[in-house]
Design a protein around this motif. Structure first.
Motif, PDB file in Angstrom:
ATOM      1  N   VAL A  86      -3.338  -8.218  -4.102  1.00 30.84           N
ATOM      2  CA  VAL A  86      -3.368  -6.528  -3.579  1.00 30.84           C
ATOM      3  C   VAL A  86      -2.166  -6.155  -2.791  1.00 30.84           C
ATOM      4  CG1 VAL A  86      -3.758  -5.032  -1.455  1.00 30.84           C
ATOM      5  CG2 VAL A  86      -6.107  -5.915  -3.117  1.00 30.84           C
ATOM      6  N   ARG A 145      -2.185   6.931   5.707  1.00 31.19           N
ATOM      7  CA  ARG A 145      -1.242   6.612   4.439  1.00 31.19           C
ATOM      8  C   ARG A 145       0.711   7.691   4.819  1.00 31.19           C
ATOM      9  NH1 ARG A 145      -3.999   7.249  -0.570  1.00 31.19           N
ATOM     10  NH2 ARG A 145      -5.419   5.266  -0.231  1.00 31.19           N
ATOM     11  N   VAL A 187      -2.350   0.531  -2.586  1.00 32.91           N
ATOM     12  CA  VAL A 187      -3.160   0.078  -2.613  1.00 32.91           C
ATOM     13  C   VAL A 187      -3.409  -0.521  -1.063  1.00 32.91           C
ATOM     14  CG1 VAL A 187      -2.099  -2.105  -4.292  1.00 32.91           C
ATOM     15  CG2 VAL A 187      -0.720  -1.034  -1.470  1.00 32.91           C
ATOM     16  N   ASP A 198      -5.751   1.917   1.754  1.00 36.14           N
ATOM     17  CA  ASP A 198      -7.012   2.474   2.369  1.00 36.14           C
ATOM     18  C   ASP A 198      -5.712   4.032   3.409  1.00 36.14           C
ATOM     19  OD1 ASP A 198      -9.603   2.488   3.130  1.00 36.14           O
ATOM     20  OD2 ASP A 198      -8.337   3.128   5.046  1.00 36.14           O
ATOM     21  N   LYS A 223      -7.913  -3.028   0.097  1.00 38.32           N
ATOM     22  CA  LYS A 223      -6.972  -2.100   0.155  1.00 38.32           C
ATOM     23  C   LYS A 223      -6.352  -2.835   1.250  1.00 38.32           C
ATOM     24  CE  LYS A 223      -7.777   1.562  -3.210  1.00 38.32           C
ATOM     25  NZ  LYS A 223      -6.607   2.110  -3.423  1.00 38.32           N
TER      26      LYS A 223
END
Length: 164
Positions: free
Chosen positions: A31, A72, A50, A52, A131
């Protein structure tokens, strides 16, 4: 009796749709490697892939980009700004367990006519369901990082930057 309880918990988690087994250290490292690949290519969609939705990213220091980024969109805005400044990162080491990854990398810049930074950084990532849900960034030379980021990002004059 203990085995019966463990079995019941396993079945309850399974039927609830939860994650039963934590990811392997290798999966978690992948990840973070995918994150570095996307970052190196200035691929914000790859970085987003990658993370959340509710990721939290802690940026140390006292400069215009420092502070905790939540969600994000805020984290991607931060990485977009790093790209504008020409900040580069090259991984040196990865270590992991079932929930965390630690990376050590060289982070540097080559801004013409401005102070630059070239130092070692460490990040601690918390990974859930494949994630990144949280990352904490640590700098070996925070003073150099602060100087670099202040040279790249000037604040607007006070009347223009005050909230109304």
């Amino acid at each position: 009796m203990k085995a019966v309880i463990q079995c019941a918990v396993f079945i309850a988690v399974l039927f609830a749709g939860g994650q039963v087994v934590a990811a392997s250290p290798e999966e978690n490292i992948k990840v973070v490697q995918d994150f570095f690949k996307a970052y190196g290519e200035a691929d914000l969609e790859g970085i987003a892939a990658v993370m959340d939705d509710d990721v939290t990213w802690h940026i140390p220091g006292r400069h215009p980009l420092s502070g905790t980024k939540k969600g994000r969109d805020e984290v991607l805005a931060f990485f977009s700004e790093l790209g504008v400044a020409g900040f580069k990162a090259e991984p040196i080491y990865f270590g992991a367990d079932e929930t965390h990854v630690v990376d050590i990398h060289r982070g540097w810049s080559n801004a013409e006519g401005k102070p630059n930074v070239d130092t070692t950084w460490a990040l601690v990532y918390r990974i859930e369901n494949g994630k990144i849900v949280e990352a904490t960034n640590l700098s070996a030379d925070q003073d150099a990082a602060n100087t670099f980021f202040w040279s790249q990002y000037q604040l607007a004059p006070v009347p223009e930057r005050l909230a109304r």
